[in-house]
Design a protein around this motif. Structure first.
Motif, short mmCIF file in Angstrom:
data_model
loop_
_atom_site.label_atom_id
_atom_site.label_comp_id
_atom_site.label_asym_id
_atom_site.label_seq_id
_atom_site.Cartn_x
_atom_site.Cartn_y
_atom_site.Cartn_z
N UNK B 98 0.83 -1.20 0.00
CA UNK B 98 0.00 0.00 0.00
C UNK B 98 0.87 1.25 0.00
N UNK B 99 1.94 1.23 0.79
CA UNK B 99 2.78 2.43 0.83
C UNK B 99 3.48 2.65 -0.49
N UNK B 100 3.88 1.55 -1.14
CA UNK B 100 4.50 1.69 -2.46
C UNK B 100 3.50 2.28 -3.45
N UNK B 101 2.26 1.79 -3.40
CA UNK B 101 1.23 2.32 -4.29
C UNK B 101 0.99 3.79 -4.03
N UNK B 102 0.98 4.17 -2.75
CA UNK B 102 0.80 5.58 -2.39
C UNK B 102 1.92 6.42 -2.97
N UNK B 103 3.15 5.93 -2.83
CA UNK B 103 4.30 6.66 -3.37
C UNK B 103 4.16 6.82 -4.87
N UNK B 104 3.73 5.72 -5.54
CA UNK B 104 3.58 5.79 -6.99
C UNK B 104 2.56 6.86 -7.36
N UNK B 105 1.42 6.84 -6.66
CA UNK B 105 0.38 7.83 -6.95
C UNK B 105 0.88 9.23 -6.73
N UNK C 20 7.70 5.07 -12.47
CA UNK C 20 7.21 3.69 -12.35
C UNK C 20 8.39 2.76 -12.04
N UNK C 21 9.50 2.95 -12.73
CA UNK C 21 10.67 2.10 -12.48
C UNK C 21 11.18 2.30 -11.05
N UNK C 22 11.16 3.56 -10.61
CA UNK C 22 11.63 3.85 -9.25
C UNK C 22 10.75 3.15 -8.23
N UNK C 23 9.44 3.19 -8.47
CA UNK C 23 8.52 2.56 -7.52
C UNK C 23 8.70 1.05 -7.52
N UNK C 24 8.96 0.48 -8.71
CA UNK C 24 9.21 -0.97 -8.76
C UNK C 24 10.44 -1.30 -7.93
N UNK C 25 11.49 -0.49 -8.09
CA UNK C 25 12.70 -0.73 -7.31
C UNK C 25 12.44 -0.62 -5.83
N UNK C 26 11.62 0.37 -5.45
CA UNK C 26 11.33 0.55 -4.03
C UNK C 26 10.52 -0.62 -3.50
N UNK C 27 9.57 -1.11 -4.29
CA UNK C 27 8.81 -2.28 -3.87
C UNK C 27 9.75 -3.46 -3.66
N UNK C 28 10.74 -3.58 -4.54
CA UNK C 28 11.71 -4.66 -4.37
C UNK C 28 12.45 -4.54 -3.07
#
Lengths: 385, 178, 107
Positions: B98-105, C20-28
């Protein structure tokens, strides 16, 4: 990277890419024949001489054998990587070779076809012209390490893995010496573009030093006379890059069976073979472009050839085509000379030990390449004063 | 659809797909290979942005050296028992996603809201056009004048890192003598 | 549906792709527990930042972004070298790459 402005130009440029790829693939059987006959000649044997005249049909027999072999996947292999590796093996060599200028550009004037007028066009005898030529080629050929790793690990065999690790460690170690050894060339010609480098090496030896013009009419204006150390280091490093003897520790038959392609047979093995020869071809053409004048004829400039061609042909288009053809043949002479040296060295020198290989790369070639870079930079600066 | 936009969308799909497979693959070796694919895609994106020299360096340094090192280390480790090392626990996992999704948004929203503020001046500088030679020359010039100090500092950093990496790999590990 | 979003590639396209790539990396980084995959995710984040720099550099007509990418690449390579050396020495010692394991700091 511009493919062209209309359909005709795009089609011709696309065809050029296909032809250059086919050139690589078709050269391989010939080189294999040269290698086998040449090794036999060097070792005082006969080599393949039964199938066809001079054993030339041996290639066809080999191809049929490769194609009809049983397709085999080891139990412990990772099938995706196992099948992907031979395909990827072709890519770096083919992509890098397409960026090499094989001859001068030829022009096609305006003409009528299908009820509309086309042209004029200028076609380069080269897959695509990338401004940063040499950086692109180095970058693409550095991707070859993945092929080795994928093949070695995907086979699920410890000899394969050991061979792949050795090969890729060797490749990335010698990339340093390879990259640094051509910095001198880049400083000297002041460009990354391979065509510009070739054009700078025309005519007899001449250069300006601190305002004076120095000329030696008995030598061609080739890079090797300015960069002998760079040429030696570059040529040695390309042997290591293409994993050939005396640096073929990756295969080391006595220790590792056959290295990263132990588990490969038939056509998959053949594709690794084509990849290796592709590397060799890129190395041979780069060697001739950096240090031996590329497609230029020694002592003769492209303009002189063009003036001569105009006198013997009827139209400017035919003249430019004739000039391109002559330079293409000259390039091929140099190209095959270096390919023969590759084969010659392979059957003359023994294999290194792995620690000797790493010592040579890191402790001998890298420092000398640095010395060459600094020396060239200093001399070029003094010469420009 | 022009060739430029087709190239962009193709590369965008390639990079995002391979980027996703970096974090979703169970086997770290596949992750490393997908990351190498992402690097190649980003290098091609640099070419679409006329940064030819940076694209070449990206191929040589990232795809050709750094990722090969990662792959080699992973292959040496041979992690049979440790394939799926995802985070444990549904609740913490959900919070993290959820926090990653929030960051993306937040990021995408911020970009979309602020992008109108830039006046794009794409024809101003001849250096960023052409075959890449002029841009590379200009790049060298400012690297050795305006950013000379940073360049020298990076040289020192690389020396320290080289010595440190050799020292680390030679040590037995741990803080106490056994 | 406005077709110009697809056909006209602007700065925003590159920025969003980089995000989007940054967020993917952060999710990782948040979700994975393998220390080498963590390092790789960090590399992915650095790469996406490079993409942002180059995109801005093109659209503002400045070369300073290229210089920053240069610096980021050098530091990323250095970080990878040290990170991998640490990972190798820890793995040699404990036969373990799970990041949870490193919480026990006692040697």
């Amino acid at each position: 990277m511009n493919m062209g402005k209309d359909a005709f130009e795009i089609i011709v440029n696309g065809l050029k890419l296909v032809i250059i790829f086919l050139m690589i693939v078709q050269l391989v059987p010939i080189l294999v024949w040269v290698e086998r006959r040449g090794s036999a000649f060097i070792q005082n044997r006969l080599g393949p001489n039964r199938v066809g005249p001079l054993g030339l049909m041996q290639l066809l027999a080999d191809a049929v054998k490769f194609l009809t072999k049983e397709s085999f996947v080891p139990d412990t292999a990772k099938p995706v990587l196992y099948y992907a590796a031979p395909i990827f093996a072709l890519i770096p060599g083919a992509v890098a070779f397409a960026a090499i200028p094989l001859s001068t550009a030829f022009t096609v004037g305006t003409f009528e076809l299908f009820g509309s007028s086309w042209g004029p066009y200028t076609f380069l005898v080269q897959g695509y012209d990338i401004g940063i030529g040499i950086v692109f080629i180095l970058g693409v050929s550095s991707l070859a390490a993945y092929t080795l790793l994928m093949a070695g690990w995907g086979s699920g065999n410890k000899y394969s893995l050991m061979g792949a690790l050795r090969a890729s460690a060797q490749t990335i170690s010698y990339e340093l010496a390879l990259g640094l050894s051509i910095v001198g060339v880049i400083i000297m010609y002041n460009t990354f573009n391979l065509t510009d480098m070739t054009m700078a090496q025309q005519g007899p030896l001449h250069f300006s030093f601190m305002g004076y013009t120095v000329a030696a009419s008995w030598l061609p204006n080739w890079g090797i006379f300015y960069q002998p150390l760079g040429a030696l280091l570059f040529f040695t490093a390309t042997f290591a890059e293409s994993n050939r003897l005396p640096f073929d520790l990756a295969e080391g038959e006595a220790e590792l069976v056959a290295g990263f392609h132990t588990e490969y047979g038939g056509f998959k093995f053949n594709m690794f073979f084509i990849g290796e020869y592709g590397h060799m071809m890129v190395a041979a053409s780069l060697m001739s472009i950096f240090f031996f004048g590329g497609f230029g004829i020694p002592f003769v400039t492209v303009d002189q050839v063009h003036q001569w061609a105009v006198t013997v042909t009827s139209t400017p288009n035919w003249a430019s085509a004739l000039v391109a053809l002559i330079h293409f043949l000259v390039f091929n002479v140099k190209f095959f000379a270096f390919l023969w040296i590759f084969i010659w060295v392979r059957w003359t020198l023994p294999r290194f030990r792995y620690d000797q290989l790493m010592d040579l790369g890191w402790k001998t070639m890298l420092p000398w390449a640095l010395v060459n870079t600094i020396l060239t930079a200093t001399v070029v600066y003094i010469a420009s004063l | 659809m022009t060739a430029d936009s087709f190239l962009f969308w193709f590369l965008a799909i390639v990079t995002v797909t391979s980027g996703l497979s970096v974090i979703l693959m169970n086997n770290p070796i596949y992750s490393a290979l997908s990351l190498a694919m992402t690097m190649v895609g980003i290098s091609a994106l640099f070419i679409t942005l006329n940064a030819f020299f940076i694209a070449g360096v990206q191929l040589i340094v990232y795809a050709g050296a750094v990722m090969v090192l990662f792959t080699m280390v992973l292959m040496l480790f041979d992690l049979k028992h440790e394939m799926q090392a995802f985070v444990k626990g549904k609740f913490t996992g959900f919070i993290k996603v959820a926090s990653v999704g929030l960051l993306a948004g937040l990021l995408v929203g911020a970009i979309l809201m602020s992008v109108g503020l830039f006046t794009e001046k794409t024809t101003d500088n001849p250096v960023t056009f052409g075959t890449g030679m002029e841009a590379t020359k200009a790049l060298g010039r400012i690297l050795y004048t305006k950013y000379l100090l940073g360049f020298e500092a990076l040289g020192v950093l690389l020396l320290v890192i080289a010595i440190g990496a050799v020292a680390l790999s030679r040590s037995k590990g741990g803080t106490h003598e056994h | 549906m406005n077709i110009s979003i697809i056909t006209d590639i602007t700065l925003a396209h590159y920025l969003i792709l980089a995000a989007v790539l940054f967020v993917i990396g952060m999710a990782g980084v948040l979700l994975r527990r393998n220390v080498i995959v963590l390092l790789m995710s960090i590399e992915l984040m650095l790469n996406s930042v490079n993409l942002t720099f180059i995109a801005f550099s093109k659209y503002l007509g400045l070369l300073d972004g290229h210089i920053m990418v240069f610096f980021v690449m050098t530091i990323a390579a250095a970080e990878a070298a040290v990170g991998l050396a640490l990972a190798v020495s820890i793995f040699k010692r404990f036969k373990e790459v799970n990041i949870r394991f490193f919480e026990h700091l006692k040697g």
